[in-house]
Design a protein around this motif. Structure first.
Motif, mmCIF file in Angstrom:
data_model
loop_
_atom_site.group_PDB
_atom_site.id
_atom_site.type_symbol
_atom_site.label_atom_id
_atom_site.label_comp_id
_atom_site.label_asym_id
_atom_site.label_seq_id
_atom_site.Cartn_x
_atom_site.Cartn_y
_atom_site.Cartn_z
ATOM 1 N N THR A 658 0.672 -1.294 0.163
ATOM 2 C CA THR A 658 -0.005 -0.027 0.045
ATOM 3 C C THR A 658 0.821 1.328 0.024
ATOM 4 N N PHE A 659 1.897 1.337 0.819
ATOM 5 C CA PHE A 659 2.787 2.641 0.706
ATOM 6 C C PHE A 659 3.623 2.737 -0.298
ATOM 7 N N ALA A 660 3.948 1.541 -1.184
ATOM 8 C CA ALA A 660 4.678 1.377 -2.613
ATOM 9 C C ALA A 660 3.678 2.165 -3.405
ATOM 10 N N LEU A 661 2.300 1.471 -3.527
ATOM 11 C CA LEU A 661 1.149 2.060 -4.399
ATOM 12 C C LEU A 661 0.950 3.666 -4.064
ATOM 13 N N SER A 662 0.930 4.043 -2.931
ATOM 14 C CA SER A 662 0.698 5.360 -2.597
ATOM 15 C C SER A 662 1.647 6.314 -3.058
ATOM 16 N N CYS A 663 3.034 5.943 -3.094
ATOM 17 C CA CYS A 663 4.183 6.525 -3.529
ATOM 18 C C CYS A 663 3.830 6.682 -5.189
ATOM 19 N N VAL A 664 3.565 5.543 -5.712
ATOM 20 C CA VAL A 664 3.132 5.684 -7.311
ATOM 21 C C VAL A 664 1.985 6.570 -7.497
ATOM 22 N N LEU A 665 1.113 6.403 -6.740
ATOM 23 C CA LEU A 665 -0.068 7.355 -6.921
ATOM 24 C C LEU A 665 0.296 8.904 -6.519
ATOM 25 N N ALA A 666 1.108 9.001 -5.734
ATOM 26 C CA ALA A 666 1.638 10.590 -5.210
ATOM 27 C C ALA A 666 2.539 11.051 -6.589
ATOM 28 N N LYS A 667 3.171 9.995 -7.152
ATOM 29 C CA LYS A 667 3.969 10.458 -8.200
ATOM 30 C C LYS A 667 3.280 10.900 -9.437
ATOM 31 N N THR A 668 2.155 10.015 -9.717
ATOM 32 C CA THR A 668 1.336 10.393 -10.859
ATOM 33 C C THR A 668 0.468 11.692 -10.652
#
Length: 847
Positions: A658-668
């Protein structure tokens, strides 16, 4: 009833021609016997001589008893001797019937039940005629009758003795001094079952008792899964003499054919000795003509003594070697052997039987026994019973003799108790025989052998049967290995060396070969239950017994071995570090973790380069750290599950991803906002920065953390063991499958949002755009976890864990390769592109 009988006799005389003369004058009555006077005389009806009776046509008067040809049954002489020994011992006993003497009257029924009526009447009448219900001229008192060796004879004796209210003691009726014959059925079944003999032959005497035995035994055998291969009757034999040579003809030889060709190696035989002689002779004739024996195991009942030497001068029992015989229980009676050693027939000159016996045994006669002794050898008086072979006479007391001995003592104790209770004493008044019944019922004493003697509620002596194993030696002698009682037999048989058979091993007697463990019996249709096919146990079942009727499943924690003949503990399996699959997954996880750490190191070292700054360094660092942890968290899934690892597995996996996908979402989202903010007059410029990224990461991670907290608080995962066909799988039970799929669903939601936003922003200028790489990484991520669900549900055991680890590693590789591989390529291999002028130049050209 008596009147009706007499009327029928009278009618018969009217319509039938009668021979000349008065039938009353020519009617024969029993006059033989051995009598010794006493205050009380005990009657005894024994079977001592056997006679050959011609076929009756009822046109002449029957011959006198003494005119029939007879043969001495030497072994049965011990019955009379035991009777006399008991009477003499009681008369010399100071505490039993003191001042009262016992006498006896021994009668012989010649093994013929038809003579029993006349013999019994003769005990109660001294006149020429036997008149029922009258005691005619008898000067002595007969309180009881002992004897009758067969149930048929006992019935006839009981009919007459009951009219006189005289007790009958010893055999199957009235007071029974031997165990119930039905007990032999149970003994035979126990014996056959112990040796697993399930296919046996039956040979019985050709009379009513033989028929009854077959019917009774067959039902008992059937209930115990023992089958009868054949049923035959013992043949009668007819001696023939041609040219001075004697040979035998038999009424039937089918019994011999069955013995030769049957697969049954065990034969159960029943019948009194006199009716089984034909079988003895038939077996002997077969052995002489073929020079071999049938080598069967004979299981005989107490009624047949096949070692008795009757009608044969050269007799031995080779074909009965290894046989097992039930005998009436006996014990060693003190002084009886001494009594036999000192026995002298001259002291019993009034007994014709003892004179016949002595003549038959020693081939000599007593002086003055015959009027003309010229053709006979005179006995010297030095003849001893102990010198006779066992087939003629045995010095040890037999079971029947022991029962007779106990019967005489039981009567003596009952008379003693009756005499003590009477006032005035019976010696001065006629004895009322019917009073003896009450005292016989209550009798309880210890005999001279130390055994307690008493009657149970059925008026039966509470003793069992003994079992004897016959061992025959080449010199025609034999030895009987006895067991004290059948109750101890099965325990004694555990020392298998005590049992002797034709061969060194226990013979088999089955219709078909035994089904070994791992197989079960399938009964053939239309065949006896003992004839079957052996089929292997189905998969997942075993049979650990010979001749199992069915196979059964092992306990939950065990499984069948390869032979399916026993259950073995199931192997506990889980994904281990040292297994091939575990080694591959651990190696992949460690390698990818090191690779991620290397990428992180490259970005740290080149943190001030334009391409690193352009990708939002802080989010990049966080994403690399989360990918690194994703690879490492897969190691928690390997090894034997425990409470701690089960709690950490899914929680760590869910929160880290979840943390990794949150970082990806934040990047996007940052890319989109950064592009919008570059437009002149844009008001969204204030959202560009760390604050927005932190909010996105915190908010998304907090939701997953809340889901996991609810999961752990309501139904947390725990270590569990799942039993499968050949192993026990140690695994983590998710506790709540719903919560597990909610965690996966939330990850899928974050990946879907990131994929959608990245796809929509894929055409933004390259200088600021990571959307294309995020799009591909999210596409891989979603593809992996969508395919994970059906694969996870279709696998079992440790492979379920392997599927989840593979999905973790594959999705992590997707993030690492598609997002960071292009940047590492520029940093390491195209440094000329990692300069500010190049980026600005590229940006201007785009404008």
């Amino acid at each position: 009833m008596l009147f009706l009988l007499l009327l029928l006799v009278s009618c018969f005389q009217i319509i039938s021609p009668t021979p000349k003369g008065n039938w009353k004058e020519k009617a024969n009555r029993y006059k033989d016997g051995y009598f010794k006077p006493g205050d009380y005389v005990i009657g005894a009806i024994l079977s001592l001589l056997t006679i050959g009776l011609p076929e009756e046509f009822f046109n002449t008067f029957p011959m006198s008893y003494t005119e029939y040809p007879f043969k001495v049954v030497s072994k049965n002489s011990q019955h009379a001797l035991a009777f006399i020994f008991a009477v003499e011992e009681i008369n010399n006993h100071p505490d039993i019937l003191s001042n009262i003497s016992l006498g006896f009257h021994i009668c012989d029924n010649f093994f013929e039940p038809r003579f029993s009526y006349g013999i019994t009447l003769s005990l109660f009448s001294a006149q020429k005629e036997n008149i029922p219900n009258y005691r005619c001229g008898r000067p002595y008192k007969i309180p009881a009758v002992v004897g009758a060796l067969s149930s048929e004879t006992s019935t006839q004796v009981a009919t007459i003795s009951g009219l006189y209210k005289v007790s009958q003691i010893h055999y199957p009726f009235s007071y029974q001094m031997v165990p119930n014959e039905a007990a032999q059925y149970d003994g035979i079944v126990q014996l056959l079952s112990y040796f697993s003999w399930t296919w046996v032959g039956l040979i019985v005497s050709d009379d009513n008792q033989g028929e009854e035995f077959v019917q009774s035994l067959k039902s008992v055998l059937s209930r115990n899964s023992i089958c009868v291969a054949f049923t035959e009757k013992a043949p009668f034999f007819f001696p023939q003499t041609v040219n001075g040579l004697t040979y035998y003809e038999f009424s039937s030889v089918t019994v011999l054919k069955n013995l030769i060709f049957t697969k049954a190696n065990v034969i159960v035989a029943y019948g009194v000795t006199s009716l089984m002689i034909g079988l003895n002779i038939l077996l002997r004739s077969y052995e002489q003509s073929t020079r071999k024996s049938t080598e069967k195991v004979w299981v005989t009942t107490a009624q047949w003594d096949f070692s008795s030497k009757v009608f044969l001068n050269d007799w031995h029992v080779k074909h009965f070697h290894g046989s097992l015989s039930f005998t009436v229980h006996k014990n060693n009676v003190p002084r009886f052997k001494t009594f036999l050693q000192e026995f002298n027939p001259y002291q019993h000159r009034d007994s014709n039987f003892f004179q016949y016996f002595w003549h038959d045994a020693f081939d000599c006669i007593s002086p003055n026994f015959y009027k003309n002794t010229q053709n006979f050898k005179i006995c010297t008086g030095e003849e001893k019973l102990e010198s006779l072979p066992q087939t003629v006479f045995e010095m040890n007391m037999s079971g029947d003799s022991y029962s007779i001995y106990n019967a005489v003592y039981a009567l003596a104790y009952a008379l003693d108790n009756l005499y003590s209770s009477e006032n005035p004493k019976p010696s001065h008044h006629p004895l009322q025989s019917w009073k003896l019944h009450w005292f016989l019922r209550k009798i309880n004493f210890n005999n001279s052998a130390g055994e307690e003697v008493f009657f149970n509620d059925n008026m039966e002596l509470s003793t069992g049967y003994d079992l004897v194993n016959w061992v025959v030696f080449p010199n025609k002698s034999f030895m009987k290995v006895g067991f004290p009682s059948f109750e101890h037999f099965t325990a004694a048989l555990k020392i298998i060396g005590e049992i002797s058979f034709h061969r060194s091993t226990v013979p088999e007697s089955t219709c078909t070969e035994r089904c070994h463990p791992g197989y079960y019996m399938k009964i053939l249709e239309g065949q006896p239950s003992c004839c079957y096919h052996c089929l292997g146990c189905p998969e997942g079942t075993i049979s650990n017994q010979t001749n199992a009727h069915h196979c059964y499943k092992c306990p939950e924690e065990e499984c069948p071995n390869k032979k399916r003949n026993r259950c073995v503990p199931k192997v506990i399996t889980f994904l281990t570090y040292d297994g091939p699959l575990g080694i591959c997954l651990v190696s992949a996880a460690v390698f990818l973790s090191l690779l991620t750490a290397s990428v992180f190191g490259i970005f740290i070292r080149h943190r001030n380069t334009p391409i690193v700054k352009a990708t939002n360094r802080d989010l990049t660092y966080r994403l690399l750290i989360s990918i690194f942890l994703c690879f490492l968290c897969s190691l928690i899934f390997i090894g034997q599950p425990s409470t701690v690892t089960c709690l950490l597995r899914q929680v760590a996996f869910g929160n880290i991803f979840t943390f990794a996908l949150s970082c990806v979402l934040a990047k996007t989202i940052t890319v989109v906002i950064a592009f919008i903010a570059t437009n002149p007059g844009g008001k969204i410029i204030k959202w560009v920065g760390k604050k927005l990224s932190n909010y996105i990461i915190f908010f998304c991670s907090a939701i997953q953390a809340g889901i996991c907290a609810i999961w752990l608080g309501t139904s947390p995962p725990f270590p569990d063991k799942v039993s499968q066909s050949a192993e026990i799988v140690a695994q983590c039970n998710e506790g709540s499958s719903t919560m597990f799929y909610i965690v996966l669903g939330y990850l899928g939601f974050l990946a879907s949002v990131s994929f959608t936003l990245a796809y929509l922003t894929r055409k933004l200028p390259d200088t600021f755009n990571e959307a294309k790489f995020i799009t591909f990484s999210m596409l891989v991520f979603c593809s992996v976890w969508i395919s994970f669900i059906p694969t996870y549900l279709s696998t079992k055991g440790k492979y379920m864990v392997a599927v989840e680890i593979f999905s973790i590693l594959a999705s992590g590789v997707g993030l690492l390769s598609f997002i960071f591989a292009p940047k590492v390529y520029i940093i390491l291999l195209k440094p000329n592109m990692n300069i500010k002028d190049h980026l600005f130049k590229k940006g201007k050209s785009i404008k």
